[in-house]
Enzyme design. Structure first.
Site: not given
Ligand SMILES: *Cc1c(COP(=O)(O)O)cnc(C)c1O
Length: 383
Positions: A47, A102, A174, A199
């Site tokens: 961890r 998001y 983000d 992603k």
């Molecule tokens: C998918 C996504 C998230 C969240 O991420 P996870 O890996 O699904 O927890 C946050 N911001 C954006 C723009 C995303 O596409």
């Protein structure tokens, strides 16, 4: 060194013990001490730290131009990474969020932060001057997302960072849709960059992960402590898969972009399409900002059918190559319908306010041959 070189070499020196060239997958949860209290290479317990995670953290920091000694922090998901930043806030403090971030981020704000006594405010971030008016002396954190989902709207990162810093707020971006290949928010003045590595960074739709990259070592120290305490760390295998994906990020993003451009140009000319949203097109309202703060425009495209919901549904049911699914950023092309998928929890009025019509379709343009992708959309769009 240039981006593509760093993606393949940063944090990925051949293993000094055995010479392995590919990054090693370290699954061990515990590490033998040299003597009581003395570690061999700084690792004690999974961890706290793990060599595979460290390799990915070094690489991601390099790709976001973080200073030396400030490696990324890799989390179990994008949401865990966002939550990690939000945990810096105390009751009574205020977070200002861009409207239309998001869905999971809004949910976290409404269902976790607000009940914990943190003030949450929203403002439209496409106009940075108006957004700045919503910043108050109580604002401790500003959360923006650019390009945004699903309409690919942009926020001027440099302008928001300047306005936020005037009141001493942290500015977090983000940057999941852009990836570090096309955009580096730290260079534009942001304090924190967040990625859902699920992603494009992973890139193959087979893992869950998130990352934070910062440029202040003291801030990294605070975030690391929170992450270690709450246990929101990425698993070694997910880190290993992410690193495998990141090694080809530059090549993949170039192809995502050229395919997205081809698809966007095809849709722009199509008689049944009312509007197309792609930051690389001169018709995009913020094309000038996109040229200024990004090095390219990514693989996400959204478009609106003239005849609305019924026509959109037919297209969604008829594509063969574009898979009807939720996520984005993988090698395969994905088609999705915000009204019934990502943005279904919103009221119709709220969707309308955000410009999300019932005829809107979102595409994550993959790495298949562009001609095949256009042919697939062409047959799906036949009346
Ligand atoms: C998918 C996504 C998230 C969240 O991420 P996870 O890996 O699904 O927890 C946050 N911001 C954006 C723009 C995303 O596409």
């Amino acid at each position: 060194m240039q981006f593509a070189t760093r993606a393949i070499h940063a944090g990925q020196e051949a293993d000094p013990a055995v010479g392995a060239v590919a990054p090693s997958l370290h699954l061990s949860s515990i590490y033998a001490y040299e003597s009581p209290g003395v570690t061999r290479a700084g690792y004690e317990y999974i961890r706290d730290g793990n060599p595979t995670r460290s390799a990915l953290e070094t690489c991601l920091a390099s790709l976001e131009n973080a200073p030396d000694g400030c490696p990324a922090l890799c989390f179990s998901s994008g949401m865990a990474a966002i939550d990690g930043v939000m945990r810096l806030l105390r009751p009574g403090e205020r977070v200002l969020m861009a409207r239309g971030v998001y869905g999971g981020t809004t949910k976290l704000a409404e269902e976790v932060l607000r009940p914990a006594g943190i003030e949450v405010t929203y403002a439209d971030a496409t106009d940075s001057a108006r957004f700045a008016e919503a910043i108050t002396p109580q604002t401790r954190l500003i959360w923006i997302e650019t390009p945004s989902n699903p309409l690919l709207r942009l926020t001027d990162i440099a302008a928001v960072a300047e306005a936020g810093h005037r009141v001493g707020a942290l500015v977090a971006v983000d940057s999941t849709f852009a990836t570090p290949y096309f955009q580096n928010p730290l260079d534009l003045g942001a304090d924190v960059v967040m990625h859902s590595t699920t992603k494009y960074l992973g890139g193959h739709s087979d893992l869950l992960g998130g990352a934070l990259i910062v440029r202040d070592p003291a801030l990294r120290g605070r975030l690391y402590k929170l992450q270690k305490t709450t246990g929101a760390v990425a698993a070694p295998f997910d880190c290993w898969l992410t690193l495998r994906g990141v090694r080809s990020l530059a090549a993949r993003m170039r192809l995502h972009e050229s395919n997205a451009f081809a698809v966007a140009r095809f849709l722009e000319e199509h008689p049944r399409v009312a509007a197309i949203h792609y930051p690389g097109l001169p018709s995009h309202l913020q094309n000038e900002l996109a040229m200024r703060q990004m090095r390219g425009f990514g693989g996400m495209v959204a478009f609106e059918m003239k005849e609305g919901a019924a026509a959109a549904r037919k297209v969604l049911e008829r594509t063969h190559l574009f898979i009807l699914a939720a996520s984005l950023g993988g090698v395969e092309s994905i088609i999705s319908y915000p009204t019934l998928m990502s943005h279904a929890p919103l009221t119709p009025q709220e969707r309308q306010r955000r410009g999300i019509s019932d005829g809107l379709i979102r595409l994550s343009v993959g790495l298949e041959d562009a001609q095949d992708l256009i042919a697939d959309l062409d047959q799906a769009l036949k009346n």
